[in-house]
Design a protein around this motif. Structure first.
Motif, PDB file in Angstrom:
ATOM      1  N   ALA A   3      -2.049   0.330   4.595  1.00 50.17           N
ATOM      2  CA  ALA A   3      -0.502   0.318   5.403  1.00 50.17           C
ATOM      3  C   ALA A   3       0.006  -0.985   4.612  1.00 50.17           C
ATOM      4  O   ALA A   3       1.295  -0.763   3.930  1.00 50.17           O
ATOM      5  CB  ALA A   3      -0.650  -0.028   6.757  1.00 50.17           C
ATOM      6  N   GLY A   4      -0.683  -2.207   4.435  1.00 47.96           N
ATOM      7  CA  GLY A   4       0.081  -3.170   3.857  1.00 47.96           C
ATOM      8  C   GLY A   4       0.345  -3.016   2.459  1.00 47.96           C
ATOM      9  O   GLY A   4       1.334  -3.687   1.857  1.00 47.96           O
ATOM     10  N   TYR A   5      -0.482  -2.300   1.611  1.00 47.81           N
ATOM     11  CA  TYR A   5      -0.154  -1.914   0.521  1.00 47.81           C
ATOM     12  C   TYR A   5       1.046  -0.895   0.274  1.00 47.81           C
ATOM     13  O   TYR A   5       2.079  -1.267  -0.626  1.00 47.81           O
ATOM     14  CB  TYR A   5      -1.387  -1.082  -0.583  1.00 47.81           C
ATOM     15  CG  TYR A   5      -1.208  -1.060  -1.752  1.00 47.81           C
ATOM     16  CD1 TYR A   5      -1.235  -1.909  -2.846  1.00 47.81           C
ATOM     17  CD2 TYR A   5      -0.820   0.388  -2.231  1.00 47.81           C
ATOM     18  CE1 TYR A   5      -0.976  -1.589  -4.169  1.00 47.81           C
ATOM     19  CE2 TYR A   5      -0.855   0.619  -3.491  1.00 47.81           C
ATOM     20  CZ  TYR A   5      -0.939  -0.311  -4.445  1.00 47.81           C
ATOM     21  OH  TYR A   5      -0.512  -0.126  -5.681  1.00 47.81           O
ATOM     22  N   PHE A   6       0.979   0.101   1.071  1.00 40.98           N
ATOM     23  CA  PHE A   6       2.195   0.882   1.214  1.00 40.98           C
ATOM     24  C   PHE A   6       3.463  -0.101   1.375  1.00 40.98           C
ATOM     25  O   PHE A   6       4.675   0.239   0.891  1.00 40.98           O
ATOM     26  CB  PHE A   6       1.819   2.139   2.064  1.00 40.98           C
ATOM     27  CG  PHE A   6       1.058   3.081   1.697  1.00 40.98           C
ATOM     28  CD1 PHE A   6       0.812   3.543   0.231  1.00 40.98           C
ATOM     29  CD2 PHE A   6       0.355   3.690   2.653  1.00 40.98           C
ATOM     30  CE1 PHE A   6      -0.084   4.120  -0.216  1.00 40.98           C
ATOM     31  CE2 PHE A   6      -0.464   4.822   1.911  1.00 40.98           C
ATOM     32  CZ  PHE A   6      -0.791   5.099   0.919  1.00 40.98           C
ATOM     33  N   ILE A   7       3.436  -0.612   2.457  1.00 46.38           N
ATOM     34  CA  ILE A   7       4.546  -1.517   2.787  1.00 46.38           C
ATOM     35  C   ILE A   7       5.204  -2.263   1.611  1.00 46.38           C
ATOM     36  O   ILE A   7       6.357  -2.195   1.642  1.00 46.38           O
ATOM     37  CB  ILE A   7       4.437  -2.420   4.114  1.00 46.38           C
ATOM     38  CG1 ILE A   7       4.021  -1.514   5.328  1.00 46.38           C
ATOM     39  CG2 ILE A   7       5.217  -3.524   4.242  1.00 46.38           C
ATOM     40  CD1 ILE A   7       3.215  -1.923   6.688  1.00 46.38           C
ATOM     41  N   MET A   8       4.189  -2.965   0.964  1.00 43.64           N
ATOM     42  CA  MET A   8       4.801  -3.751  -0.079  1.00 43.64           C
ATOM     43  C   MET A   8       5.385  -2.838  -1.201  1.00 43.64           C
ATOM     44  O   MET A   8       6.344  -3.313  -1.634  1.00 43.64           O
ATOM     45  CB  MET A   8       3.550  -4.456  -0.567  1.00 43.64           C
ATOM     46  CG  MET A   8       3.712  -5.262  -2.047  1.00 43.64           C
ATOM     47  SD  MET A   8       2.329  -6.078  -2.511  1.00 43.64           S
ATOM     48  CE  MET A   8       1.580  -4.589  -3.384  1.00 43.64           C
ATOM     49  N   ASN A   9       4.744  -1.666  -1.573  1.00 44.21           N
ATOM     50  CA  ASN A   9       5.118  -0.841  -2.783  1.00 44.21           C
ATOM     51  C   ASN A   9       6.627  -0.177  -2.279  1.00 44.21           C
ATOM     52  O   ASN A   9       7.159   0.282  -3.163  1.00 44.21           O
ATOM     53  CB  ASN A   9       3.974  -0.117  -3.108  1.00 44.21           C
ATOM     54  CG  ASN A   9       3.309  -0.680  -4.140  1.00 44.21           C
ATOM     55  OD1 ASN A   9       3.749  -1.109  -5.040  1.00 44.21           O
ATOM     56  ND2 ASN A   9       1.709  -0.863  -3.746  1.00 44.21           N
ATOM     57  N   PHE A  10       6.801   0.129  -0.880  1.00 47.01           N
ATOM     58  CA  PHE A  10       7.861   0.976  -0.706  1.00 47.01           C
ATOM     59  C   PHE A  10       8.947   0.043  -0.070  1.00 47.01           C
ATOM     60  O   PHE A  10      10.023   0.599   0.347  1.00 47.01           O
ATOM     61  CB  PHE A  10       7.376   1.895   0.712  1.00 47.01           C
ATOM     62  CG  PHE A  10       6.342   2.779   0.365  1.00 47.01           C
ATOM     63  CD1 PHE A  10       5.988   3.061  -1.003  1.00 47.01           C
ATOM     64  CD2 PHE A  10       5.763   3.528   1.285  1.00 47.01           C
ATOM     65  CE1 PHE A  10       4.971   3.833  -1.278  1.00 47.01           C
ATOM     66  CE2 PHE A  10       4.577   4.467   1.138  1.00 47.01           C
ATOM     67  CZ  PHE A  10       4.266   4.633  -0.377  1.00 47.01           C
ATOM     68  N   GLY A  11       9.077  -1.266  -0.268  1.00 47.33           N
ATOM     69  CA  GLY A  11      10.047  -2.100  -0.314  1.00 47.33           C
ATOM     70  C   GLY A  11      10.109  -2.835   1.084  1.00 47.33           C
ATOM     71  O   GLY A  11      11.087  -3.478   1.373  1.00 47.33           O
ATOM     72  N   GLY A  12       8.899  -2.863   1.554  1.00 48.39           N
ATOM     73  CA  GLY A  12       8.879  -3.931   2.750  1.00 48.39           C
ATOM     74  C   GLY A  12       8.499  -5.267   2.582  1.00 48.39           C
ATOM     75  O   GLY A  12       8.398  -5.705   1.441  1.00 48.39           O
ATOM     76  N   PRO A  13       8.072  -6.160   3.537  1.00 46.62           N
ATOM     77  CA  PRO A  13       7.279  -7.412   3.340  1.00 46.62           C
ATOM     78  C   PRO A  13       6.033  -7.310   2.456  1.00 46.62           C
ATOM     79  O   PRO A  13       5.435  -6.362   2.415  1.00 46.62           O
ATOM     80  CB  PRO A  13       7.047  -7.812   4.565  1.00 46.62           C
ATOM     81  CG  PRO A  13       7.902  -7.079   5.739  1.00 46.62           C
ATOM     82  CD  PRO A  13       8.059  -5.717   4.804  1.00 46.62           C
ATOM     83  N   ASP A  14       6.073  -8.289   1.323  1.00 49.87           N
ATOM     84  CA  ASP A  14       4.913  -8.463   0.439  1.00 49.87           C
ATOM     85  C   ASP A  14       3.702  -9.281   0.847  1.00 49.87           C
ATOM     86  O   ASP A  14       2.843  -9.765   0.279  1.00 49.87           O
ATOM     87  CB  ASP A  14       5.486  -8.750  -0.815  1.00 49.87           C
ATOM     88  CG  ASP A  14       5.864 -10.449  -0.623  1.00 49.87           C
ATOM     89  OD1 ASP A  14       5.951 -10.896   0.229  1.00 49.87           O
ATOM     90  OD2 ASP A  14       6.074 -10.934  -1.921  1.00 49.87           O
ATOM     91  N   ASP A  15       3.359  -8.919   2.228  1.00 53.29           N
ATOM     92  CA  ASP A  15       2.267  -9.689   3.029  1.00 53.29           C
ATOM     93  C   ASP A  15       1.049  -9.347   2.297  1.00 53.29           C
ATOM     94  O   ASP A  15       0.118 -10.275   2.082  1.00 53.29           O
ATOM     95  CB  ASP A  15       2.068  -9.437   4.219  1.00 53.29           C
ATOM     96  CG  ASP A  15       3.258  -9.807   5.282  1.00 53.29           C
ATOM     97  OD1 ASP A  15       4.260 -10.783   4.808  1.00 53.29           O
ATOM     98  OD2 ASP A  15       3.409  -9.533   6.445  1.00 53.29           O
ATOM     99  N   TYR A  16       0.798  -7.986   1.414  1.00 54.26           N
ATOM    100  CA  TYR A  16      -0.382  -7.714   1.133  1.00 54.26           C
ATOM    101  C   TYR A  16      -0.500  -8.321  -0.239  1.00 54.26           C
ATOM    102  O   TYR A  16      -1.725  -8.912  -0.528  1.00 54.26           O
ATOM    103  CB  TYR A  16      -0.338  -5.932   0.674  1.00 54.26           C
ATOM    104  CG  TYR A  16      -1.515  -5.557  -0.112  1.00 54.26           C
ATOM    105  CD1 TYR A  16      -2.512  -5.127   0.529  1.00 54.26           C
ATOM    106  CD2 TYR A  16      -1.591  -5.638  -1.325  1.00 54.26           C
ATOM    107  CE1 TYR A  16      -3.808  -4.564   0.287  1.00 54.26           C
ATOM    108  CE2 TYR A  16      -2.933  -5.160  -2.102  1.00 54.26           C
ATOM    109  CZ  TYR A  16      -3.727  -4.798  -1.082  1.00 54.26           C
ATOM    110  OH  TYR A  16      -5.074  -4.121  -1.865  1.00 54.26           O
ATOM    111  N   LEU A  17       0.653  -8.716  -0.957  1.00 52.84           N
ATOM    112  CA  LEU A  17       0.300  -9.518  -2.415  1.00 52.84           C
ATOM    113  C   LEU A  17       0.030 -10.797  -2.018  1.00 52.84           C
ATOM    114  O   LEU A  17      -0.869 -11.327  -2.695  1.00 52.84           O
ATOM    115  CB  LEU A  17       1.672  -9.547  -2.781  1.00 52.84           C
ATOM    116  CG  LEU A  17       1.878 -10.038  -4.186  1.00 52.84           C
ATOM    117  CD1 LEU A  17       0.694  -9.548  -5.174  1.00 52.84           C
ATOM    118  CD2 LEU A  17       3.238 -10.180  -4.798  1.00 52.84           C
ATOM    119  N   ARG A  18       0.546 -11.390  -1.099  1.00 62.16           N
ATOM    120  CA  ARG A  18       0.037 -12.876  -0.801  1.00 62.16           C
ATOM    121  C   ARG A  18      -1.171 -12.874  -0.097  1.00 62.16           C
ATOM    122  O   ARG A  18      -1.862 -13.962  -0.612  1.00 62.16           O
ATOM    123  CB  ARG A  18       1.246 -13.524   0.361  1.00 62.16           C
ATOM    124  CG  ARG A  18       2.478 -13.678  -0.206  1.00 62.16           C
ATOM    125  CD  ARG A  18       3.287 -14.624   0.691  1.00 62.16           C
ATOM    126  NE  ARG A  18       3.462 -14.151   2.038  1.00 62.16           N
ATOM    127  CZ  ARG A  18       4.185 -13.343   2.463  1.00 62.16           C
ATOM    128  NH1 ARG A  18       5.110 -12.368   1.756  1.00 62.16           N
ATOM    129  NH2 ARG A  18       4.013 -12.870   3.750  1.00 62.16           N
TER     130      ARG A  18
END
Length: 134
Positions: A45-60
């Motif tokens: 979910a975190g990866y999708f959220i980041m890639n789809f324009g949401g918060p970039d928590d996954y990246l951090r």
């Protein structure tokens, strides 16, 4: 409108990936790969959220695409498993009432990352290090 917004935001994507993980863990083709990975839905979910324009928590918190790909080295994913993963993701999106407009784009999106992951999962450790770094 971003794909993140179209999906319904973080809560909707988390709901979808939790549904997916339950399906994958029970699936004869994917079950062994997802056994014991009860936190995996959060990562997906975190990866999708980041890639789809949401918060970039996954990246951090976890890292970029190279980090994700490194997690799959040595899994030796087959084409049948890749296809089943897409099928279960799509079923999960439908079962959690994601908008059809999201599902259409999402299903197409999954083709690219799933192919890359399949390829990386079948690299030798030396080739993976050369391609992805340490």
């Amino acid at each position: 409108m971003s794909l993140y917004q179209l999906a319904g935001g973080s809560e909707a994507l988390h709901r979808m990936t939790k549904t997916f993980l339950a399906k994958a863990q029970a699936d004869p083709l994917l079950g062994e790969m997802f056994a014991g990975k009860d936190d995996h839905a959060e990562h997906i979910a975190g990866y999708f959220i980041m890639n789809f324009g949401g918060p970039d928590d996954y990246l951090r918190e976890r890292g970029d695409l190279r980090f994700l790909l490194k997690q799959h080295v040595g899994l030796h994913i087959t084409e049948a498993q890749r296809t089943r993963w897409i099928e279960l993701m799509t079923q999960s999106a439908r079962e959690t009432d994601m908008p059809e407009a999201f599902i259409n784009v999402f299903t197409q999106y999954l083709q690219g990352p799933s192919r890359t992951t399949l390829q990386v999962s079948n690299l030798s450790p030396d080739d993976a290090r050369a391609a992805l770094g340490n």
